[in-house]
Scaffold this motif. Structure first.
Motif, mmCIF file in Angstrom:
data_model
loop_
_atom_site.group_PDB
_atom_site.id
_atom_site.type_symbol
_atom_site.label_atom_id
_atom_site.label_comp_id
_atom_site.label_asym_id
_atom_site.label_seq_id
_atom_site.Cartn_x
_atom_site.Cartn_y
_atom_site.Cartn_z
ATOM 1 N N ASP A 104 105.854 73.490 -16.514
ATOM 2 C CA ASP A 104 105.768 72.766 -15.243
ATOM 3 C C ASP A 104 107.147 72.508 -14.647
ATOM 4 O O ASP A 104 107.335 72.588 -13.428
ATOM 5 C CB ASP A 104 105.027 71.438 -15.444
ATOM 6 N N GLN A 105 108.132 72.195 -15.481
ATOM 7 C CA GLN A 105 109.493 71.997 -14.988
ATOM 8 C C GLN A 105 110.038 73.287 -14.379
ATOM 9 O O GLN A 105 110.610 73.290 -13.282
ATOM 10 C CB GLN A 105 110.419 71.549 -16.116
ATOM 11 N N ARG A 141 108.162 74.185 -11.156
ATOM 12 C CA ARG A 141 107.948 73.072 -10.231
ATOM 13 C C ARG A 141 106.453 72.833 -10.018
ATOM 14 O O ARG A 141 105.982 72.637 -8.907
ATOM 15 C CB ARG A 141 108.670 73.312 -8.905
ATOM 16 N N ARG A 142 105.746 72.871 -11.130
ATOM 17 C CA ARG A 142 104.301 72.642 -11.206
ATOM 18 C C ARG A 142 103.471 73.724 -10.512
ATOM 19 O O ARG A 142 102.266 73.557 -10.310
ATOM 20 C CB ARG A 142 103.935 71.257 -10.654
#
Length: 363
Positions: free
Chosen positions: A98-99, A102-103
């Motif tokens: 996710d990081q 950026r999801r």
């Protein structure tokens, strides 16, 4: 979870790393301890060669085991985020999917093509590094959904990662040099462009059975063999500079050397990778002292300068010549050598040579 309870559970993870277990014991106990701290729905826990960074064995939990070869091929594809080898040089050595996206998980081919069909969502990956050397990789998965790993999970794994790496480093010493009878020679496995096995010698079958691979999953060859070949393909295609070789643990102690090379066929058309279209040959053989000594010195936690001194001593170089080659004083050489003896657990040059220059594995 309260702060005190979380701290106690983190200490449980660290204690699990320092119980002197073998690799399988480290993997089992660390994963159990991590699950008491955070939610983990599936995990991949691999050992690595600290010199080449290739996988040398892996533990894959369901549903990951059914897709292990696709995960390994993705690692060398050169087009995805958070590769394990990339995390080795990343500060903290830890990152989530996710990081990195950026999801927007679908931006990752690994998520689109492998994880989502398995019902998996966010992943938390770590390169297990201590003293600037990587001894393995860990990937924690959660079921697909909006909830991914939190910043606290990332920070936790960054804190305990060096302890896990230290546990794997110490476990490597269990497989140190062992004296052996005469070697029966190498074995050869031939793989095609899709890394499917197309031919194998009987000796290679014997040696592959000795590679201590915790869970090969759906791979038709051990992880060390598959990744050596995958690294060769990535090297040919300009996607990686990782050398296509690794030292893998052998069952019962000692090490095996696995290295891949392209066979060249006379008058063959040049393939898309710029090579004459022959198969990939992976050679498996007992690792000799020259191959295993750097690994064992690293496993004993020697500093770079201590390693230089130790390697010269193992070559039979006298103190006066070491002074001249390294441009340090005789007193400094003796200080380094005393530190080497303490870390390896010997008292003399003769004992050091006996400990580290034994044959690498029984035949």
């Amino acid at each position: 979870m309260g702060g005190r309870a979380a701290a106690r559970q983190e200490q449980d993870v660290i204690r699990a790393c320092h119980r002197g277990r073998d690799v399988e014991g480290v993997q089992r106990e660390v994963l159990a301890a991590l699950r008491r701290v955070t939610t983990v729905d599936a995990a991949f826990f691999a050992t690595a060669d600290p010199e080449t960074l290739l996988f040398t064995g892996g533990r894959s939990e369901d549903p990951l085991a059914s897709a292990q070869r696709w995960f390994m091929d993705n690692e060398f594809g050169g087009a995805d985020v958070n590769t394990f080898a990339g995390l080795v040089t990343t500060p903290g050595h830890v990152a989530t999917l996710d990081q990195a996206t950026r999801r927007e998980r679908a931006a990752s081919p690994r998520y689109r093509e492998i994880m989502a069909p398995l019902g998996l969502g966010d992943e938390l990956r770590a390169a297990l590094v201590v003293d600037d050397r990587c001894w393995g990789y860990l990937c924690l998965h959660r079921e697909d959904g909006a909830r991914g790993f939190a910043a606290a999970d990332t920070a936790l794994l960054a804190r305990v990662g060096p302890h896990i790496a230290e546990a794997l480093r110490r476990a490597a010493l269990v497989h140190g040099a062992t004296f052996a009878a005469a070697d029966a020679g190498p074995g050869v496995v031939l793989l095609d462009e899709h890394l499917e096995r197309i031919a194998v010698t009987g000796r290679a079958e014997e040696l592959m059975d000795r590679i201590a691979d915790t869970n090969p999953g759906t791979l038709r060859v051990p992880a060390a063999v598959h990744t050596a070949a995958a690294a060769l393909l990535a090297l040919e295609r300009g996607r990686s500079t990782m050398p296509p070789r690794a030292r893998a643990r052998a069952r019962g102690g000692g090490w095996l050397h696995v290295h891949a090379a392209r066979l060249r066929i006379d008058h063959a058309d040049v393939g898309p990778g710029g090579h004459p279209g022959g198969p990939i040959a992976v050679v498996i053989e007992h690792a000799d002292a020259q191959t295993t000594t750097p690994l064992l010195l690293a496993a004993h936690g020697l500093t770079p300068r201590e390693t230089e001194v130790a390697r010269l001593v193992l070559r039979g170089v006298p103190t006066a010549a070491i002074v001249g080659e390294l441009h340090i004083s005789r007193h400094t050489v003796q200080d380094h050598l005393t530190a080497v003896f303490d870390k390896v657990g010997v008292r003399s040059r003769r004992e050091l040579m006996g400990r580290l220059l034994g044959a690498a594995s029984p035949s």
